[in-house]
Design a protein around this motif. Structure first.
Motif, PDB file in Angstrom:
ATOM      1  N   PRO A 331       0.813  -1.222   0.000  1.00 17.80           N
ATOM      2  CA  PRO A 331       0.000   0.000   0.000  1.00 17.80           C
ATOM      3  C   PRO A 331       0.847   1.272   0.000  1.00 17.80           C
ATOM      4  O   PRO A 331       0.366   2.324   0.411  1.00 17.80           O
ATOM      5  N   PHE A 332       2.102   1.163  -0.455  1.00 20.10           N
ATOM      6  CA  PHE A 332       3.000   2.310  -0.377  1.00 20.10           C
ATOM      7  C   PHE A 332       2.795   3.248  -1.568  1.00 20.10           C
ATOM      8  O   PHE A 332       2.574   2.808  -2.699  1.00 20.10           O
ATOM      9  N   ARG A 333       2.925   4.545  -1.292  1.00 16.71           N
ATOM     10  CA  ARG A 333       2.813   5.569  -2.320  1.00 16.71           C
ATOM     11  C   ARG A 333       4.157   5.822  -2.985  1.00 16.71           C
ATOM     12  O   ARG A 333       4.222   6.079  -4.174  1.00 16.71           O
ATOM     13  N   TRP A 334       5.243   5.792  -2.186  1.00 19.07           N
ATOM     14  CA  TRP A 334       6.572   6.031  -2.744  1.00 19.07           C
ATOM     15  C   TRP A 334       7.641   5.372  -1.897  1.00 19.07           C
ATOM     16  O   TRP A 334       7.403   4.990  -0.748  1.00 19.07           O
ATOM     17  N   THR A 362       0.860  -4.884  11.720  1.00 17.66           N
ATOM     18  CA  THR A 362       1.911  -5.914  11.772  1.00 17.66           C
ATOM     19  C   THR A 362       2.430  -6.150  10.355  1.00 17.66           C
ATOM     20  O   THR A 362       2.077  -7.138   9.703  1.00 17.66           O
ATOM     21  N   PRO A 363       3.247  -5.244   9.858  1.00 15.83           N
ATOM     22  CA  PRO A 363       3.660  -5.332   8.447  1.00 15.83           C
ATOM     23  C   PRO A 363       4.634  -6.479   8.186  1.00 15.83           C
ATOM     24  O   PRO A 363       5.534  -6.756   8.981  1.00 15.83           O
ATOM     25  N   ARG A 364       4.430  -7.110   7.058  1.00 12.35           N
ATOM     26  CA  ARG A 364       5.330  -8.162   6.564  1.00 12.35           C
ATOM     27  C   ARG A 364       5.876  -7.658   5.239  1.00 12.35           C
ATOM     28  O   ARG A 364       5.195  -7.670   4.221  1.00 12.35           O
ATOM     29  N   VAL A 365       7.104  -7.159   5.257  1.00  8.80           N
ATOM     30  CA  VAL A 365       7.691  -6.505   4.088  1.00  8.80           C
ATOM     31  C   VAL A 365       8.091  -7.558   3.065  1.00  8.80           C
ATOM     32  O   VAL A 365       8.757  -8.561   3.395  1.00  8.80           O
ATOM     33  N   TRP A 381       7.381  -2.594  13.752  1.00  4.75           N
ATOM     34  CA  TRP A 381       6.747  -1.276  13.844  1.00  4.75           C
ATOM     35  C   TRP A 381       5.690  -1.157  12.750  1.00  4.75           C
ATOM     36  O   TRP A 381       5.822  -1.749  11.674  1.00  4.75           O
ATOM     37  N   PRO A 382       4.616  -0.408  13.003  1.00  4.76           N
ATOM     38  CA  PRO A 382       3.517  -0.350  12.043  1.00  4.76           C
ATOM     39  C   PRO A 382       3.836   0.532  10.843  1.00  4.76           C
ATOM     40  O   PRO A 382       4.657   1.447  10.925  1.00  4.76           O
ATOM     41  N   ALA A 383       3.178   0.256   9.742  1.00  2.00           N
ATOM     42  CA  ALA A 383       3.148   1.173   8.602  1.00  2.00           C
ATOM     43  C   ALA A 383       1.915   2.049   8.781  1.00  2.00           C
ATOM     44  O   ALA A 383       0.792   1.534   8.856  1.00  2.00           O
ATOM     45  N   THR A 384       2.131   3.369   8.882  1.00  2.83           N
ATOM     46  CA  THR A 384       1.066   4.280   9.277  1.00  2.83           C
ATOM     47  C   THR A 384       1.001   5.480   8.347  1.00  2.83           C
ATOM     48  O   THR A 384       2.028   6.105   8.088  1.00  2.83           O
ATOM     49  N   PRO A 385      -0.173   5.842   7.838  1.00  5.94           N
ATOM     50  CA  PRO A 385      -0.280   7.085   7.071  1.00  5.94           C
ATOM     51  C   PRO A 385       0.166   8.270   7.927  1.00  5.94           C
ATOM     52  O   PRO A 385      -0.091   8.320   9.133  1.00  5.94           O
ATOM     53  N   GLY A 386       0.848   9.222   7.291  1.00  2.07           N
ATOM     54  CA  GLY A 386       1.302  10.398   8.018  1.00  2.07           C
ATOM     55  C   GLY A 386       2.658  10.257   8.657  1.00  2.07           C
ATOM     56  O   GLY A 386       3.176  11.218   9.228  1.00  2.07           O
ATOM     57  N   ARG A 387       3.277   9.072   8.572  1.00  5.39           N
ATOM     58  CA  ARG A 387       4.617   8.874   9.123  1.00  5.39           C
ATOM     59  C   ARG A 387       5.441   8.057   8.129  1.00  5.39           C
ATOM     60  O   ARG A 387       4.934   7.121   7.498  1.00  5.39           O
ATOM     61  N   VAL A 388       6.708   8.407   8.010  1.00 11.23           N
ATOM     62  CA  VAL A 388       7.606   7.652   7.137  1.00 11.23           C
ATOM     63  C   VAL A 388       7.810   6.252   7.711  1.00 11.23           C
ATOM     64  O   VAL A 388       7.986   6.075   8.922  1.00 11.23           O
ATOM     65  N   PHE A 389       7.759   5.252   6.847  1.00  8.57           N
ATOM     66  CA  PHE A 389       7.980   3.856   7.223  1.00  8.57           C
ATOM     67  C   PHE A 389       9.389   3.466   6.781  1.00  8.57           C
ATOM     68  O   PHE A 389       9.768   3.683   5.627  1.00  8.57           O
ATOM     69  N   ARG A 390      10.160   2.907   7.687  1.00  6.40           N
ATOM     70  CA  ARG A 390      11.570   2.619   7.431  1.00  6.40           C
ATOM     71  C   ARG A 390      11.792   1.123   7.247  1.00  6.40           C
ATOM     72  O   ARG A 390      11.357   0.317   8.077  1.00  6.40           O
ATOM     73  N   VAL A 391      12.494   0.776   6.173  1.00  2.00           N
ATOM     74  CA  VAL A 391      12.783  -0.621   5.856  1.00  2.00           C
ATOM     75  C   VAL A 391      14.300  -0.807   5.844  1.00  2.00           C
ATOM     76  O   VAL A 391      15.007  -0.109   5.112  1.00  2.00           O
ATOM     77  N   ARG A 407      10.717  -4.323  -6.338  1.00  2.00           N
ATOM     78  CA  ARG A 407       9.481  -3.804  -5.782  1.00  2.00           C
ATOM     79  C   ARG A 407       9.411  -4.106  -4.293  1.00  2.00           C
ATOM     80  O   ARG A 407       9.624  -5.254  -3.877  1.00  2.00           O
ATOM     81  N   ILE A 408       9.115  -3.076  -3.500  1.00  2.00           N
ATOM     82  CA  ILE A 408       8.976  -3.241  -2.056  1.00  2.00           C
ATOM     83  C   ILE A 408       7.528  -3.020  -1.683  1.00  2.00           C
ATOM     84  O   ILE A 408       6.946  -1.973  -1.997  1.00  2.00           O
ATOM     85  N   GLY A 409       6.921  -4.006  -1.040  1.00  2.00           N
ATOM     86  CA  GLY A 409       5.525  -3.909  -0.670  1.00  2.00           C
ATOM     87  C   GLY A 409       5.279  -4.615   0.652  1.00  2.00           C
ATOM     88  O   GLY A 409       6.199  -4.864   1.439  1.00  2.00           O
ATOM     89  N   LEU A 410       4.020  -4.962   0.906  1.00  2.00           N
ATOM     90  CA  LEU A 410       3.643  -5.682   2.111  1.00  2.00           C
ATOM     91  C   LEU A 410       2.860  -6.921   1.733  1.00  2.00           C
ATOM     92  O   LEU A 410       1.988  -6.871   0.846  1.00  2.00           O
TER      93      LEU A 410
END
Length: 416
Positions: A331-334, A362-365, A381-391, A407-410
């Motif tokens: 569900p990532f935008r960028w 509970t993200p599974r990258v 750590w969660p993937a949350t709108p409004g905050r950068v998600f770090r991989v 491609r990086i997704g969940l």
């Protein structure tokens, strides 16, 4: 160019926020001259008028208030030997690494061996959000609010609605309360507020979820806003004399576009590789110009990373290897950086930065290349709108340098 002064620094840095100042402090002891160009009257960027704590944790290893953090970064850059030129607006390019600059003393041309763009990001104003209704006074972005309160000692009003419920939205709440204005409601289109639960508990402002702003009401001064529930379509009017539009970040990318740099359609900033090179030789980019918007200390560490790449470039310019594209999947935008070149260093802090449009607790990258699944790894750590998600960068260890886009997704996970 007749009548223009000419400066020839080794490195020109555009923007004296955390990324630009950190880059200058890292570069100045190792090159002949570093010139930092800043359009504002004072260096420091957004932290100058963010009078709250929490700055400097990752880069300076201490906790500081915004104005003190800004002053510290500026002092470090000057002490290292960089020159800060404030009230200097870069208006365009007159060569691949030549900048046209307007200053109170007149026009200036800066011909540099390398350029770092660190122009940051801004919140979209009302006009860019296409919000219908009247055009009264009393409507602010978070930056405008903080500038009014912390730099000028002003008060926006007495009763406020805040659009957004991400971390910056709660900083707006703190600023409103400091000014004597009472925040009566926050809104978010998401089913769950994007901010940390602790902030919501401590500040105790009601949050209307699944709610969007549909009309501004008031002739000269704001009188109320009309809100709509996105699921039911039901509407209500909330009386207020202050409206704060938070989040919805966009990079200050005009200069990058004017240079003809390749742009990332997701971030809308310059497309860079993990060394923070842009598509033009000798031009690098750093900070929230690339990932709108992350914390100031992350931007500063970006600046250090770009400085290290710039030093390598100045020592031995070379044609970089062809890159692999890094792409954001649902569900990532960028994702940024957006390119990976075999043999290059990892990205800043060995992290890829992504922006999620959905809450995944509970993200599974997952990492795919061509038709192969390379990695499927849960992160704590969660993937949350409004905050950068770090991989972590190590999740890309199995990438084939000769393969196709990555491609990086969940993978399957519980949605919020």
């Amino acid at each position: 160019m007749t009548g223009r002064r000419i400066r020839t620094p080794d490195v020109a840095i555009v923007g004296a926020g955390p990324a630009g100042l950190a880059a200058a402090a890292r570069l100045a002891p190792h090159v002949g001259s570093v010139l930092v160009l800043e359009r504002e009257r004072a260096a420091g960027g957004i932290p100058r008028h963010s009078d709250h704590t929490g700055f400097g944790i990752r880069d300076l290893r201490r906790v500081m208030r915004g104005p003190a953090y800004a002053r510290t970064l500026a002092e470090r850059a000057v002490d290292a030997g960089a020159q800060l030129l404030t009230e200097a607006t870069v208006t365009g390019w007159c060569g691949e690494r030549s900048l046209e600059v307007t200053t109170p003393q007149g026009l200036l041309r800066v011909d540099a061996r390398a350029v770092i763009l660190a122009t940051g990001a801004r919140e979209r104003p009302r006009s860019a959000r296409l919000i219908p209704g009247d055009r009264p006074s009393g409507v602010f972005t978070t930056g405008q609010l903080q500038n009014l309160v912390h730099l000028h000692g002003g008060s926006p009003g007495r009763r406020a609605v805040v659009v957004g419920a991400e971390p910056v939205s709660w900083l707006a709440v703190l600023t409103l309360r400091e000014s004597g204005c009472r925040p009566v409601l926050m809104t978010t289109c998401h089913p769950v507020p994007e901010s940390y639960r602790a902030a919501r508990h401590l500040l105790r402002v009601p949050v209307a979820t699944r709610t969007r702003l549909v009309r501004v009401i008031g002739r000269r001064r704001l009188e109320a806003v009309e809100l709509e529930h996105t699921d039911t379509g039901s509407r209500r009017t909330v009386a207020c004399d202050t409206l704060v539009l938070t989040g919805d970040w966009i990079p200050d990318h005009e200069l990058a576009r004017a240079a003809g740099l390749a742009m990332d359609p997701g971030t809308r900033g310059p497309l860079t590789d993990t060394a923070l090179r842009t598509s033009t030789d000798g031009i690098f980019a750093a900070g929230n110009l690339l990932h709108p918007a992350d914390t100031a200390d992350v931007a500063a560490l970006d600046g250090r990373h770009a400085a290290a790449s710039t030093l390598r470039y100045l020592a031995a310019p070379a044609v970089p290897r062809p890159p692999l594209a890094l792409e954001a999947d649902t569900p990532f935008r960028w994702v940024t950086p957006g390119l990976f070149r075999p043999g290059d260093p990892p990205p800043p802090r060995a992290r890829l930065l992504l922006w999620s449009d959905a809450l995944v607790r509970t993200p599974r990258v997952t990492v795919h290349q061509d038709s192969r699944l390379l990695t499927a790894r849960p992160l704590p750590w969660p993937a949350t709108p409004g905050r950068v998600f770090r991989v972590p960068w190590r999740l890309l260890a199995g990438v084939d340098p000769g393969g196709g886009a990555v491609r990086i997704g969940l993978g399957p996970a519980r949605l919020g």
